[in-house]
Design a protein around this motif. Structure first.
Motif, PDB file in Angstrom:
ATOM      1  N   ARG A  11       0.840  -1.212   0.000  1.00  0.00           N
ATOM      2  CA  ARG A  11       0.000   0.000   0.000  1.00  0.00           C
ATOM      3  C   ARG A  11       0.869   1.253   0.000  1.00  0.00           C
ATOM      4  NH1 ARG A  11      -3.368  -3.116   3.485  1.00  0.00           N
ATOM      5  NH2 ARG A  11      -2.341  -2.263   5.322  1.00  0.00           N
ATOM      6  N   LEU A  73     -11.805  -3.745  -7.825  1.00  0.00           N
ATOM      7  CA  LEU A  73     -11.421  -3.915  -6.418  1.00  0.00           C
ATOM      8  C   LEU A  73      -9.919  -3.719  -6.278  1.00  0.00           C
ATOM      9  CD1 LEU A  73     -12.556  -6.387  -3.758  1.00  0.00           C
ATOM     10  CD2 LEU A  73     -10.148  -6.483  -4.417  1.00  0.00           C
ATOM     11  N   ASP A  74      -9.516  -2.978  -5.248  1.00  0.00           N
ATOM     12  CA  ASP A  74      -8.101  -2.775  -4.971  1.00  0.00           C
ATOM     13  C   ASP A  74      -7.940  -2.456  -3.497  1.00  0.00           C
ATOM     14  OD1 ASP A  74      -5.618  -2.093  -7.177  1.00  0.00           O
ATOM     15  OD2 ASP A  74      -5.271  -1.540  -5.091  1.00  0.00           O
ATOM     16  N   GLN A  75      -6.760  -2.763  -2.938  1.00  0.00           N
ATOM     17  CA  GLN A  75      -6.492  -2.433  -1.533  1.00  0.00           C
ATOM     18  C   GLN A  75      -5.862  -1.048  -1.393  1.00  0.00           C
ATOM     19  OE1 GLN A  75      -3.518  -4.289   0.779  1.00  0.00           O
ATOM     20  NE2 GLN A  75      -2.057  -4.585  -0.901  1.00  0.00           N
ATOM     21  N   SER A  76      -5.356  -0.489  -2.510  1.00  0.00           N
ATOM     22  CA  SER A  76      -4.693   0.814  -2.456  1.00  0.00           C
ATOM     23  C   SER A  76      -5.682   1.932  -2.740  1.00  0.00           C
ATOM     24  CB  SER A  76      -3.552   0.869  -3.485  1.00  0.00           C
ATOM     25  OG  SER A  76      -3.087   2.205  -3.634  1.00  0.00           O
ATOM     26  N   ILE A  77      -5.956   2.746  -1.755  1.00  0.00           N
ATOM     27  CA  ILE A  77      -6.887   3.856  -1.938  1.00  0.00           C
ATOM     28  C   ILE A  77      -6.339   4.856  -2.943  1.00  0.00           C
ATOM     29  CG2 ILE A  77      -5.962   5.198   0.002  1.00  0.00           C
ATOM     30  CD1 ILE A  77      -9.664   4.926  -1.090  1.00  0.00           C
ATOM     31  N   MET A  80      -6.992   3.509  -6.449  1.00  0.00           N
ATOM     32  CA  MET A  80      -8.424   3.552  -6.737  1.00  0.00           C
ATOM     33  C   MET A  80      -8.932   4.967  -6.967  1.00  0.00           C
ATOM     34  SD  MET A  80     -10.117   0.611  -4.347  1.00  0.00           S
ATOM     35  CE  MET A  80     -11.735   1.007  -4.980  1.00  0.00           C
ATOM     36  N   GLN A  81      -8.339   5.931  -6.295  1.00  0.00           N
ATOM     37  CA  GLN A  81      -8.738   7.322  -6.525  1.00  0.00           C
ATOM     38  C   GLN A  81      -8.481   7.733  -7.963  1.00  0.00           C
ATOM     39  OE1 GLN A  81      -6.480   9.292  -3.462  1.00  0.00           O
ATOM     40  NE2 GLN A  81      -8.167   9.222  -1.983  1.00  0.00           N
ATOM     41  N   TRP A  84     -11.154   5.957 -10.020  1.00  0.00           N
ATOM     42  CA  TRP A  84     -12.479   6.549  -9.809  1.00  0.00           C
ATOM     43  C   TRP A  84     -12.636   7.850 -10.598  1.00  0.00           C
ATOM     44  CZ3 TRP A  84     -14.892  10.902  -7.893  1.00  0.00           C
ATOM     45  CH2 TRP A  84     -16.251  10.759  -7.620  1.00  0.00           C
ATOM     46  N   HIS A  96     -14.806  -1.172  -5.227  1.00  0.00           N
ATOM     47  CA  HIS A  96     -14.790  -1.710  -3.875  1.00  0.00           C
ATOM     48  C   HIS A  96     -13.345  -1.722  -3.396  1.00  0.00           C
ATOM     49  CE1 HIS A  96     -18.920  -3.440  -4.155  1.00  0.00           C
ATOM     50  NE2 HIS A  96     -18.606  -3.457  -5.433  1.00  0.00           N
ATOM     51  N   ARG A  97     -13.132  -1.264  -2.188  1.00  0.00           N
ATOM     52  CA  ARG A  97     -11.806  -1.407  -1.591  1.00  0.00           C
ATOM     53  C   ARG A  97     -11.779  -2.731  -0.852  1.00  0.00           C
ATOM     54  NH1 ARG A  97      -8.484   2.402   2.732  1.00  0.00           N
ATOM     55  NH2 ARG A  97      -6.433   1.516   2.250  1.00  0.00           N
ATOM     56  N   ASP A  99      -9.534  -6.868  -0.325  1.00  0.00           N
ATOM     57  CA  ASP A  99      -8.378  -7.759  -0.322  1.00  0.00           C
ATOM     58  C   ASP A  99      -8.678  -8.958  -1.217  1.00  0.00           C
ATOM     59  OD1 ASP A  99      -6.427  -9.657   0.381  1.00  0.00           O
ATOM     60  OD2 ASP A  99      -6.270  -8.847   2.409  1.00  0.00           O
TER      61      ASP A  99
END
Length: 207
Positions: A11, A73-77, A80-81, A84, A96-97, A99
């Protein structure tokens, strides 16, 4: 286990990589390679597809050329930003955030699952693949793209210290252990001398 096969470190790594990811990625994994891999998935227009480890949305963009029903889906905000901003504002993709090893979806939720550039960061790849088999519909396909194991001994040592690199034999073992059938492996490369990707397509067994 490589230094980046740790979720917290991964992350942090992507917090900074996300700033330049879209500029760096094409030198390793370009549109031609992505589209070639997409052809292996045989997507239909009404398919609901999950993009695991969607990152900044490079693969997501390709998936949207085949179906309107894409979930990222990803764990890294931070990654994902970026994605998005490209697709989330217009509700093109449901994000979706989460694992890969604990997918927040019901059994048999998707017609297909795609994951590129993500497996190399999973501490327990077989656990994640078992989750893929759980949430994809029986008899349907999953596709995973990861880094092929280097041929050079020097690069092998470097690779092992950083993240998961694997060959066809190891890919076969992981997918079989996770319960998949009809497993195929394809080696992809942007140009001679560039890093090689191993693309595996497999089918969840019929119940």
């Amino acid at each position: 286990m490589g230094v980046l096969e740790n979720k917290a470190r991964a992350r942090l790594f992507y917090k900074y990589l996300s700033k330049v990811y879209d500029q760096v990625n094409p030198f390793i994994w370009n549109e031609e390679m992505r589209d070639e891999a997409l052809g292996l998935l045989d997507l239909q227009a009404d398919d609901h597809v999950l993009d695991v480890g969607c990152g900044t949305g490079f693969a997501t963009e390709g998936l949207l050329q085949h179906t309107e029903h894409v979930y990222g889906l990803d764990q890294s905000i931070h990654q994902m930003q970026k994605a998005w901003k490209k697709f989330g504002k217009n509700d093109q993709v449901k994000f979706h955030r989460g694992d890969a090893e604990r997918l927040p979806f019901k059994d048999g939720s998707f017609d297909a699952i795609w994951s590129s550039g993500s497996i190399e960061y999973w501490p327990n790849p077989v656990d994640a693949l078992e989750e893929f088999r759980r949430v994809v519909k029986p008899g349907h396909k999953v596709l995973v793209v990861g880094p092929d194991y280097p041929k050079s001994t020097v690069f092998q040592k470097m690779a092992d210290a950083i993240m998961l690199f694997y060959d066809e034999e190891e890919a076969q073992r992981m997918f079989e252990e996770a319960g998949f059938v009809d497993i195929e492996h394809h080696i992809q490369q942007r140009k001679p001398g560039s890093p090689r990707a191993i693309t595996t397509v497999a089918r969840a067994p019929e119940k």
